[in-house]
Write an enzyme that holds these catalytic residues in place. Structure first.
Site, PDB file in Angstrom:
ATOM      1  N   TYR A 135      -4.951  -0.404 -84.519  1.00 19.56           N
ATOM      2  CA  TYR A 135      -5.909   0.363 -84.044  1.00 19.56           C
ATOM      3  C   TYR A 135      -5.615   1.979 -84.483  1.00 19.56           C
ATOM      4  O   TYR A 135      -5.249   2.021 -85.680  1.00 19.56           O
ATOM      5  CB  TYR A 135      -5.800   0.585 -82.272  1.00 19.56           C
ATOM      6  CG  TYR A 135      -5.909  -0.748 -81.744  1.00 19.56           C
ATOM      7  CD1 TYR A 135      -7.453  -0.841 -81.394  1.00 19.56           C
ATOM      8  CD2 TYR A 135      -5.008  -1.575 -81.450  1.00 19.56           C
ATOM      9  CE1 TYR A 135      -7.741  -2.187 -80.850  1.00 19.56           C
ATOM     10  CE2 TYR A 135      -5.410  -2.918 -80.807  1.00 19.56           C
ATOM     11  CZ  TYR A 135      -6.775  -3.027 -80.343  1.00 19.56           C
ATOM     12  OH  TYR A 135      -7.205  -4.340 -79.749  1.00 19.56           O
ATOM     13  N   CYS A 160     -10.572 -15.817 -67.480  1.00 23.04           N
ATOM     14  CA  CYS A 160      -9.575 -17.045 -67.811  1.00 23.04           C
ATOM     15  C   CYS A 160     -10.135 -18.346 -67.721  1.00 23.04           C
ATOM     16  O   CYS A 160     -10.647 -18.613 -66.566  1.00 23.04           O
ATOM     17  CB  CYS A 160      -8.257 -16.982 -67.010  1.00 23.04           C
ATOM     18  SG  CYS A 160      -6.899 -18.124 -67.321  1.00 23.04           S
ATOM     19  N   GLU A 181      -9.914 -42.255 -60.037  1.00 24.67           N
ATOM     20  CA  GLU A 181      -9.703 -42.329 -61.735  1.00 24.67           C
ATOM     21  C   GLU A 181      -9.723 -43.610 -62.238  1.00 24.67           C
ATOM     22  O   GLU A 181      -8.644 -44.440 -61.758  1.00 24.67           O
ATOM     23  CB  GLU A 181      -8.473 -41.466 -62.192  1.00 24.67           C
ATOM     24  CG  GLU A 181      -8.064 -41.446 -63.475  1.00 24.67           C
ATOM     25  CD  GLU A 181      -9.129 -41.410 -64.709  1.00 24.67           C
ATOM     26  OE1 GLU A 181      -9.286 -42.111 -65.567  1.00 24.67           O
ATOM     27  OE2 GLU A 181     -10.194 -40.363 -64.310  1.00 24.67           O
ATOM     28  N   LYS A 210      -0.938 -28.519 -79.259  1.00 21.73           N
ATOM     29  CA  LYS A 210      -1.789 -28.580 -78.086  1.00 21.73           C
ATOM     30  C   LYS A 210      -0.920 -28.979 -76.958  1.00 21.73           C
ATOM     31  O   LYS A 210      -1.251 -29.522 -75.926  1.00 21.73           O
ATOM     32  CB  LYS A 210      -2.962 -29.572 -78.408  1.00 21.73           C
ATOM     33  CG  LYS A 210      -4.053 -29.270 -79.384  1.00 21.73           C
ATOM     34  CD  LYS A 210      -4.724 -28.061 -79.098  1.00 21.73           C
ATOM     35  CE  LYS A 210      -5.669 -28.131 -78.036  1.00 21.73           C
ATOM     36  NZ  LYS A 210      -6.772 -28.798 -78.583  1.00 21.73           N
TER      37      LYS A 210
END
Length: 665
Positions: free
Chosen positions: A182, A384, A434, A452
């Site tokens: 910055y 988010c 499910e 991941k």
């Protein structure tokens, strides 16, 4: 609280300000959290208060601009303590008083400006500025160098901003920043600073701007008002707009560690009361905003070098959501305070849950940047991916159902799990079906690569939360339309997900989908061609290459990751850099024609070429699985299709879909 983590809940001080524990909310761009006069809007106030209520000891706001004259910013962009001082104090006072009610402290982060790294969507028509006439990070423009009087003006505005912050009840300020490239950092780094006046040349001259800022604030606010500094020890710049990867050998064009330690000592001697440490720059954004391809706790060794060199508290953020890692960082003397940024977007109650011994109920951050930096980059709005209520805590707060309903949810992926969670919290009676033996849907395949791990953590979190809420879950239960009719629920939510796309490639026997390979249902050979250069294809190729396999990526479009978005540059740029780094061959503007005995035939540049391969893996996307919905859509007045079953997108939109529908049912 588990006594193992007691050290994380010891008090610690920055100057005269004592914090009740060692957790701080790391600063994140507060886009969408201010009003047109530079004050905090209600969303912004609620957002920060929610994290204080969740147990975080120190809230550090996202960046606020102290000046809107030298570097102009479209309003509303982020809060500004000097634009309309009365209004800023009025709105900020409500914020600080509410924060203090939870025995938390709050620092206002104040910025000198972005300079050459201003994101184009936030720049508008205003010309970029810098220490010298250097290239803009994103645009084909040369920045205008600041005049000395403009520097002195910005310094004066820091003093005014700090006075307003103190009057508004802030416990201190953090200066933004000799970090990430910055404006203050551009002055501090010789690669960017080519000046020959007193603000250029030697390290002391390049740090003069930062020195004058802290001296101005101390003179106006007194030594009992702490001034922290966001500080990057190392830049990782290979060249303009080109960064180094972990473990890569290259010549540092920015600030190296040796100069970084020397600068840290000087900055503390100038009067800074704490250093909020990281590494990186906009030219190598994946260090400053680490995606899932970066290791957890990546800043710890750099923070430790700083801590050994200075006698003020050191804050360390950067994928620090593992409390064991955080504890080790404190015990090893690497830092004094743990910074949590995105983890507090994902779960504002992180600290309280850890203190209460409920670590398994902390909602994990995926480091995906989809809801935070991706949306800031594209839409100037912070959010988010896994927490739809982030930055809209008031309007998204769940309310009890007026009439509890029995709701049948078909599909245990993230959309179905989120719907079940929200419905149960509101007092409904959800039953989740499910067909497989685990919840998680595409998280189970997507979470297989080592990088991941947080996808796997999210699947486990849903299992833990639904168990804690006592939601009825029926695994290994395929659902037919007739079953739903017989159950006759009050409402039906179809979250049946998606099915991998396939293309006919002839008689090749070793043509599989990415999902089959990731789940271990089909083997990937030593020589593999991955068809599709989107996010799934690129991550699959990287995972296979890290196993030592020879991988070729074939993409029909003219570049990789062209169809994905909004991907944060930190994620997409790093993934694109990792692919050649790991020896993955890439063919773009190429089309796979058919499988052959030796591999696959590809058309590129008007020619056909056979690529030898043991395996061809299809990563060409998914189609919604809407069969059940089509069979039932006329049978129930209250029926909803969510997630990939509605429109194939990503984890974020599946969760957001579910939250929206379940919060109003």
């Amino acid at each position: 609280m588990h006594q193992k983590y007691a050290k994380l809940f010891e008090p610690v001080s920055i100057g005269p300000v004592e914090l009740k524990n060692r957790y701080a909310m790391a600063p994140m761009g507060p886009l969408g959290l201010s009003d047109s006069e530079g004050g905090f809007n209600q969303r912004g106030i609620d957002y920060y208060v929610e994290r204080a209520r969740g147990g975080t000891a120190l809230i550090i706001t996202g960046v606020t601009f102290v000046d809107n004259q030298v570097e102009k910013h479209a309003m509303p962009s982020v809060p500004c303590p000097t634009h309309n001082s009365i209004h800023f104090v009025r709105t900020a006072r409500e914020l600080t008083e509410r924060i203090h009610a939870y025995d938390a402290k709050i620092f206002l982060q104040m910025s000198a400006g972005f300079g050459r790294v201003t994101i184009p969507t936030n720049l508008g028509d205003h010309p970029p500025v810098a220490p010298s006439p250097i290239p803009h990070r994103w645009l084909n423009k040369t920045c205008r160098p600041l005049a000395k009087e403009e520097i002195r003006h910005i310094v004066r505005m820091f003093g005014i901003g700090a006075v307003n912050a103190k009057r508004a009840g802030f416990d201190g300020v953090e200066i933004h920043a000799v970090h990430e490239g910055y404006l203050l950092d551009q002055f501090a780094i010789s690669f960017f600073n080519q000046r020959t006046d007193e603000y250029g040349g030697s390290l002391e001259n390049r740090l003069r701007f930062a020195r004058e800022v802290v001296e101005e604030i101390k003179e106006r606010c007194g030594d009992d008002f702490p001034v922290a500094l966001r500080y990057s020890v190392k830049s990782f710049i290979k060249d303009w707009r080109e960064g180094g990867l972990p473990g890569e050998t290259f010549e540092e064009k920015g600030r190296d560690v040796e100069e970084g330690i020397e600068a840290a000592k000087l900055l503390v001697s100038y009067g800074y009361d704490a250093l909020d440490v990281d590494v990186g720059s906009y030219d190598t954004w994946w260090w400053s905003h680490p995606p899932m391809y970066m290791p957890k706790g990546l800043y710890i060794p750099y923070a430790k070098r700083v801590k050994e060199a200075v006698d003020v508290p050191v804050i360390c953020a950067g994928r620090m959501d593992n409390p064991d890692l955080a504890l080790d960082a404190i015990n090893s003397g690497a830092c004094d305070i743990i910074g949590l940024g995105r983890p507090l977007l994902a779960d504002p109650e992180y600290v309280n849950k850890l203190r209460a011994g409920k670590r398994e109920l902390i909602r994990p951050c995926l480091s995906c940047h989809e809801g935070c930096m991706g949306r800031i980059q594209e839409y100037s709005a912070l959010g988010c991916a896994v927490n739809p209520a982030a930055c809209r805590e008031r309007e998204a707060r769940l309310t009890p159902a007026l009439q509890p309903k029995k709701v049948m949810i078909i599909g245990g992926g993230v959309a179905g799990c989120e719907a079940a969670r929200v419905l149960k919290l509101r007092g409904h009676e959800p039953v989740l079906y499910e067909k497989g033996d685990r919840l998680g849907g595409n998280l189970l395949a997507g979470g297989v690569p080592d990088f991941k791990e947080d996808d796997r953590a999210l699947a486990a979190w849903y299992e833990n939360v639904l168990r804690d809420l006592q939601v009825e879950v029926k695994l290994n239960t395929p659902v037919t339309a007739e079953m739903v009719r017989q159950e006759n629920p009050d409402a039906v939510i179809v979250a049946t997900g998606s099915i991998p796309k396939r293309i006919p490639l002839g008689e090749g026997k070793n043509v599989f989908t990415a999902k089959e390979v990731l789940l271990g249902e089909k083997p990937a050979g030593e020589r593999t061609v991955v068809v599709g250069g989107g996010l799934v294809g690129c991550e699959l190729a990287l995972w296979l290459a890290k196993q030592g396999k020879q991988v070729t990526l074939v993409e029909e479009m003219d570049e990789l990751l062209a169809a994905n978005g909004p991907l944060c540059h930190a994620n997409s740029d790093m993934l694109k850099a990792l692919i050649p780094h790991h020896g993955i061959k890439v063919m773009t503007s190429a089309k796979v024609l058919r499988a052959t005995e030796k591999g696959v035939l590809v058309q590129a540049d008007g020619e056909e070429k056979e690529i030898e391969a043991d395996t061809v893996v299809l990563a060409i996307g998914f189609n919604p699985d809407k069969t059940l919905y089509e069979e039932l859509k006329h049978d129930f007045a209250e029926i909803h299709r969510i997630g990939d079953a509605r429109r194939v997108a990503n984890i974020m939109y599946a969760i957001w879909d579910a939250y929206e529908v379940a919060s109003t049912l």
